[in-house]
Write a protein that holds these residues in place. Sequence first.
Motif, PDB file in Angstrom:
ATOM      1  N   LEU A 258      53.908  35.634  46.889  1.00  0.00           N
ATOM      2  CA  LEU A 258      53.415  34.693  45.889  1.00  0.00           C
ATOM      3  C   LEU A 258      51.924  34.895  45.653  1.00  0.00           C
ATOM      4  CD1 LEU A 258      53.886  32.204  44.079  1.00  0.00           C
ATOM      5  CD2 LEU A 258      53.370  30.804  46.082  1.00  0.00           C
ATOM      6  N   LEU A 259      51.172  35.082  46.718  1.00  0.00           N
ATOM      7  CA  LEU A 259      49.734  35.322  46.590  1.00  0.00           C
ATOM      8  C   LEU A 259      49.462  36.608  45.822  1.00  0.00           C
ATOM      9  CD1 LEU A 259      46.792  34.669  47.277  1.00  0.00           C
ATOM     10  CD2 LEU A 259      47.121  35.918  49.411  1.00  0.00           C
ATOM     11  N   MET A 260      50.188  37.661  46.139  1.00  0.00           N
ATOM     12  CA  MET A 260      49.998  38.934  45.442  1.00  0.00           C
ATOM     13  C   MET A 260      50.348  38.798  43.958  1.00  0.00           C
ATOM     14  SD  MET A 260      51.301  41.632  48.311  1.00  0.00           S
ATOM     15  CE  MET A 260      51.243  43.005  47.212  1.00  0.00           C
ATOM     16  N   ARG A 261      51.410  38.051  43.662  1.00  0.00           N
ATOM     17  CA  ARG A 261      51.803  37.845  42.266  1.00  0.00           C
ATOM     18  C   ARG A 261      50.710  37.094  41.498  1.00  0.00           C
ATOM     19  NH1 ARG A 261      56.455  34.803  42.830  1.00  0.00           N
ATOM     20  NH2 ARG A 261      57.256  36.493  44.068  1.00  0.00           N
ATOM     21  N   ARG A 262      50.134  36.079  42.147  1.00  0.00           N
ATOM     22  CA  ARG A 262      49.054  35.328  41.501  1.00  0.00           C
ATOM     23  C   ARG A 262      47.823  36.201  41.285  1.00  0.00           C
ATOM     24  NH1 ARG A 262      49.177  29.609  44.762  1.00  0.00           N
ATOM     25  NH2 ARG A 262      51.047  28.795  43.791  1.00  0.00           N
ATOM     26  N   GLN A 263      47.506  37.036  42.255  1.00  0.00           N
ATOM     27  CA  GLN A 263      46.331  37.903  42.123  1.00  0.00           C
ATOM     28  C   GLN A 263      46.537  38.929  41.012  1.00  0.00           C
ATOM     29  OE1 GLN A 263      43.956  36.476  43.386  1.00  0.00           O
ATOM     30  NE2 GLN A 263      43.422  37.270  45.389  1.00  0.00           N
ATOM     31  N   VAL A 264      47.725  39.487  40.918  1.00  0.00           N
ATOM     32  CA  VAL A 264      48.004  40.459  39.853  1.00  0.00           C
ATOM     33  C   VAL A 264      47.939  39.784  38.493  1.00  0.00           C
ATOM     34  CG1 VAL A 264      49.824  41.905  38.853  1.00  0.00           C
ATOM     35  CG2 VAL A 264      49.297  42.064  41.280  1.00  0.00           C
ATOM     36  N   ARG A 265      48.464  38.561  38.401  1.00  0.00           N
ATOM     37  CA  ARG A 265      48.424  37.825  37.136  1.00  0.00           C
ATOM     38  C   ARG A 265      46.979  37.554  36.716  1.00  0.00           C
ATOM     39  NH1 ARG A 265      51.138  32.842  38.122  1.00  0.00           N
ATOM     40  NH2 ARG A 265      52.874  34.176  38.691  1.00  0.00           N
ATOM     41  N   ALA A 266      46.137  37.175  37.674  1.00  0.00           N
ATOM     42  CA  ALA A 266      44.723  36.931  37.361  1.00  0.00           C
ATOM     43  C   ALA A 266      44.025  38.226  36.950  1.00  0.00           C
ATOM     44  CB  ALA A 266      44.017  36.307  38.567  1.00  0.00           C
ATOM     45  N   ALA A 267      44.343  39.323  37.619  1.00  0.00           N
ATOM     46  CA  ALA A 267      43.720  40.609  37.272  1.00  0.00           C
ATOM     47  C   ALA A 267      44.145  41.059  35.875  1.00  0.00           C
ATOM     48  CB  ALA A 267      44.096  41.661  38.309  1.00  0.00           C
ATOM     49  N   LEU A 268      45.400  40.878  35.533  1.00  0.00           N
ATOM     50  CA  LEU A 268      45.854  41.272  34.193  1.00  0.00           C
ATOM     51  C   LEU A 268      45.228  40.390  33.117  1.00  0.00           C
ATOM     52  CD1 LEU A 268      49.624  42.023  34.859  1.00  0.00           C
ATOM     53  CD2 LEU A 268      47.779  43.659  34.434  1.00  0.00           C
ATOM     54  N   ALA A 269      45.071  39.099  33.411  1.00  0.00           N
ATOM     55  CA  ALA A 269      44.427  38.208  32.441  1.00  0.00           C
ATOM     56  C   ALA A 269      42.964  38.602  32.244  1.00  0.00           C
ATOM     57  CB  ALA A 269      44.536  36.760  32.914  1.00  0.00           C
ATOM     58  N   ALA A 270      42.261  38.908  33.335  1.00  0.00           N
ATOM     59  CA  ALA A 270      40.855  39.316  33.218  1.00  0.00           C
ATOM     60  C   ALA A 270      40.736  40.632  32.461  1.00  0.00           C
ATOM     61  CB  ALA A 270      40.231  39.437  34.609  1.00  0.00           C
ATOM     62  N   THR A 271      41.644  41.554  32.724  1.00  0.00           N
ATOM     63  CA  THR A 271      41.621  42.836  32.011  1.00  0.00           C
ATOM     64  C   THR A 271      41.878  42.632  30.521  1.00  0.00           C
ATOM     65  OG1 THR A 271      42.384  43.958  33.998  1.00  0.00           O
ATOM     66  CG2 THR A 271      42.650  45.136  31.925  1.00  0.00           C
ATOM     67  N   ALA A 272      42.831  41.783  30.188  1.00  0.00           N
ATOM     68  CA  ALA A 272      43.113  41.518  28.773  1.00  0.00           C
ATOM     69  C   ALA A 272      41.921  40.844  28.094  1.00  0.00           C
ATOM     70  CB  ALA A 272      44.355  40.646  28.644  1.00  0.00           C
ATOM     71  N   LEU A 273      41.264  39.922  28.813  1.00  0.00           N
ATOM     72  CA  LEU A 273      40.092  39.260  28.243  1.00  0.00           C
ATOM     73  C   LEU A 273      38.932  40.228  28.036  1.00  0.00           C
ATOM     74  CD1 LEU A 273      40.062  35.873  30.173  1.00  0.00           C
ATOM     75  CD2 LEU A 273      40.430  36.214  27.718  1.00  0.00           C
ATOM     76  N   LEU A 274      38.884  41.273  28.828  1.00  0.00           N
ATOM     77  CA  LEU A 274      37.819  42.269  28.660  1.00  0.00           C
ATOM     78  C   LEU A 274      38.164  43.312  27.613  1.00  0.00           C
ATOM     79  CD1 LEU A 274      36.823  42.902  32.371  1.00  0.00           C
ATOM     80  CD2 LEU A 274      35.419  41.858  30.625  1.00  0.00           C
ATOM     81  N   VAL A 275      39.375  43.810  27.650  1.00  0.00           N
ATOM     82  CA  VAL A 275      39.752  44.943  26.796  1.00  0.00           C
ATOM     83  C   VAL A 275      39.937  44.537  25.337  1.00  0.00           C
ATOM     84  CG1 VAL A 275      41.615  46.592  26.354  1.00  0.00           C
ATOM     85  CG2 VAL A 275      40.719  46.306  28.652  1.00  0.00           C
ATOM     86  N   LEU A 276      40.605  43.421  25.096  1.00  0.00           N
ATOM     87  CA  LEU A 276      40.898  43.067  23.702  1.00  0.00           C
ATOM     88  C   LEU A 276      39.638  42.815  22.874  1.00  0.00           C
ATOM     89  CD1 LEU A 276      44.134  40.945  24.088  1.00  0.00           C
ATOM     90  CD2 LEU A 276      43.895  43.243  23.176  1.00  0.00           C
ATOM     91  N   PRO A 277      38.764  41.920  23.282  1.00  0.00           N
ATOM     92  CA  PRO A 277      37.583  41.706  22.427  1.00  0.00           C
ATOM     93  C   PRO A 277      36.638  42.904  22.407  1.00  0.00           C
ATOM     94  CG  PRO A 277      37.832  39.893  23.970  1.00  0.00           C
ATOM     95  CD  PRO A 277      38.803  40.936  24.353  1.00  0.00           C
ATOM     96  N   LEU A 278      36.408  43.511  23.548  1.00  0.00           N
ATOM     97  CA  LEU A 278      35.470  44.632  23.570  1.00  0.00           C
ATOM     98  C   LEU A 278      36.052  45.876  22.914  1.00  0.00           C
ATOM     99  CD1 LEU A 278      33.870  44.254  27.097  1.00  0.00           C
ATOM    100  CD2 LEU A 278      32.946  43.593  24.885  1.00  0.00           C
ATOM    101  N   GLY A 279      37.361  46.037  22.971  1.00  0.00           N
ATOM    102  CA  GLY A 279      37.985  47.179  22.317  1.00  0.00           C
ATOM    103  C   GLY A 279      38.053  47.030  20.805  1.00  0.00           C
TER     104      GLY A 279
END
Length: 125
Positions: free
Chosen positions: A41-62
């Motif tokens: 469960l912890l790993m799933r939450r961490q991956v979800r947070a990492a994907l959200a942060a990546t999307a927040l960085l890549v979409l606007p900056l890209g």
Amino acid sequence: MGAESVPRREVVTGRPRPGDRTAPRSGLRPAPAESDAAVRLLMRRQVRAALAATALLVLPLGLLPVLLRLPPLTDTAPRVPLAVWFVLGVAPYPALLAIGAWYVRRAERNETGPAARAPVEHPRP
């Protein structure tokens, strides 16, 4: 200069006996099923947070260079306004800092949340 003395090497050829342990026992036992589920469960939450942060960085900056390229297509003059340089060179850094701070807070909250507080069985002596 004399010959340096080399320590003698000893080779052990006998079988190790079960009661003859020289290394201390670590006392680790396999984790119970509840602990495994909490780690997953912890790993799933961490991956979800990492994907959200990546999307927040890549979409606007890209998409930023694409959006800034559209207005000059309608204008015939090849001039670049100062606002474009500001948006490309200065504006992304506060966004990067904010998203990074959000991700760190979210990861720490995940690690100290209920999933991380799952009971861990310690071996009894």
